[in-house]
Design an enzyme around this catalytic site. Structure first.
Site, mmCIF file in Angstrom:
data_model
loop_
_atom_site.group_PDB
_atom_site.id
_atom_site.type_symbol
_atom_site.label_atom_id
_atom_site.label_comp_id
_atom_site.label_asym_id
_atom_site.label_seq_id
_atom_site.Cartn_x
_atom_site.Cartn_y
_atom_site.Cartn_z
ATOM 1 N N ASP A 190 0.858 -1.185 0.000
ATOM 2 C CA ASP A 190 0.000 0.000 0.000
ATOM 3 C C ASP A 190 0.893 1.233 0.000
ATOM 4 O OD1 ASP A 190 -2.625 1.436 0.428
ATOM 5 O OD2 ASP A 190 -1.575 2.053 2.254
ATOM 6 N N GLU A 274 -1.492 -1.500 -5.896
ATOM 7 C CA GLU A 274 -2.669 -0.774 -6.371
ATOM 8 C C GLU A 274 -2.396 -0.133 -7.725
ATOM 9 O OE1 GLU A 274 -5.135 1.301 -2.995
ATOM 10 O OE2 GLU A 274 -3.003 1.608 -2.618
ATOM 11 N N ASP A 355 -3.268 1.630 7.226
ATOM 12 C CA ASP A 355 -2.394 1.266 6.112
ATOM 13 C C ASP A 355 -2.085 -0.230 6.086
ATOM 14 O OD1 ASP A 355 -2.334 3.930 5.353
ATOM 15 O OD2 ASP A 355 -0.581 4.367 6.602
#
Length: 396
Positions: A190, A274, A355
């Protein structure tokens, strides 16, 4: 399966220090390359605009031969012909990318803003006993060999460039053999600003904020530049000083990302990230500077080609996947998750670091792709939706 080696093309970049004669010759070559590129682009654009006539590489190569015979452009014969031909090939690639809708229409090269570079193929340089000599030069380049080339490597192309800070670089494209090594790990990644990366293992990588560390030095250099009269020698010196600060920031950021991506690829067989649209995210004026300093786009690019080199599985999760609002324990979806909330408690009683929870959800979604073909892998071209994105999460 791990014993199988593969050969890849790798560019090895080194700094070198040219003599005054070599610097003058390269400066002339850079100017001729830029001129030929711009003239060929103008000819192709004019032919299509006025006559709807398609002009390809072969036609521009014939034009170049004619230009060299004219009195006004006879100076093109003073430099090596290979970089000029390579400029035409680069223009052809630019048009190919434009027709395939991978890039915009080719633009003209600027003397002040465009990258100063020239590409030489094997017929225009000699590499022998660790010495590189370019065409039209009598002496080899004084290269600082900061790392060795692969054993027995023979460069196929050589690219010489000069950056805005006045530094000279040579890039040698060689074949390199890579033997994949087993890596048992799987990790979800992340990206963030407080921490550059948060891994599904719970590890948080500190954001070094290279631009912020040199912000005062950069601001001082830019103020000095703004005070100088345009076209003066003092302005040229001030511009060089500011460019050196920018180069220092970029070098440190690149070095950090290289070390980080290399470690992740060596330790993990499967990596899940991502699909961040950085070009849209930097439109947020409050976060644009910090996002640009983080280098997310550069991080992903490095991770992609290194994973390909080493035979790793790199999975990309769709940007709209609610990684932060989803409980990684029970799968419940929170109604709201403002950006200022850094930890939260789910209805099931699990307490999450925002997170770390997002990284674990990203990993789970990525593994679903390999396990059952779940549709979280994005298609780059079709995933552009026009929705605004700030870390791809809703603010409310």
């Amino acid at each position: 399966m791990w014993a199988v080696s593969r050969t890849v093309k790798r560019a090895f970049k080194y700094r070198f220090y040219p003599t005054l004669e070599q610097a003058a010759e390269l400066a002339r070559t850079f100017g001729c390359v830029r001129l030929v590129y711009n003239m060929a682009l103008h000819a192709r654009t004019e032919a299509w605009t006025l006559r709807r006539e398609g002009v390809g590489y072969n036609a521009t190569s014939a034009l170049l031969t004619g230009w060299k015979k004219t009195e006004e452009l006879a100076f093109l014969n003073e430099v090596s012909c290979v970089p000029l031909q390579q400029a035409l090939r680069h223009l052809q690639v630019a048009f190919t990318n434009f027709w395939a809708k991978r890039a915009g229409y080719p633009s003209f090269k600027s003397k002040k803003r465009s990258r100063r570079s020239a590409e030489y193929t094997t017929s225009a340089f000699r590499f022998r006993d660790g010495e590189l000599t370019l065409a039209k030069m009598s002496q080899p380049l004084n290269i600082v060999w900061s790392r060795p080339l692969p054993a027995g490597a023979s460069p196929s192309t050589v690219t010489v460039s000069q950056d805005a800070a006045g530094r000279w670089f040579v890039s040698l494209l060689c074949n390199d053999t890579i033997t994949p090594v087993p890596a048992p790990g799987t990790v979800g990644i992340d990206a963030g600003l407080t921490h550059l990366l948060t891994l599904s293992t719970g590890e948080k990588v500190t954001n070094p904020r290279h631009e912020r560390a040199d912000r005062q030095r950069l601001a001082r250099a830019q103020r000095d530049l703004a005070r100088k009269e345009k076209g003066s020698a003092n302005r040229a010196k001030a511009r060089l000083k500011a460019a050196r600060v920018h180069a220092r920031i970029a070098d440190r950021r690149r070095d950090h990302l290289h070390k980080l991506t290399t470690r992740l690829v060596r330790e993990n067989q499967t990596l899940v990230i991502e699909d961040l649209t950085v070009s849209n995210m930097v439109k947020n004026r409050s976060l644009a500077r910090a996002i640009s300093d983080a280098g997310w786009r550069q991080f992903r690019t490095m991770l992609e080609y290194k994973a390909d080199w080493h035979g790793r599985n790199l999975i990309t999760v769709d940007r709209w996947f609610p990684s932060s609002k989803l409980c990684s324990t029970c799968g419940a979806l929170a109604d709201r998750m403002p950006l200022n909330v850094r930890s939260w408690t789910c209805r099931c009683g699990s307490v999450h670091d925002r997170d770390v929870n997002a990284a674990r959800n990203i990993l789970a979604a990525g593994l679903a792709v390999t396990a059952c073909g779940d549709g979280v892998r994005p298609q780059r071209e079709s995933s552009r939706t026009g929705r605004s994105s700030a870390k791809q999460e809703t603010r409310g």
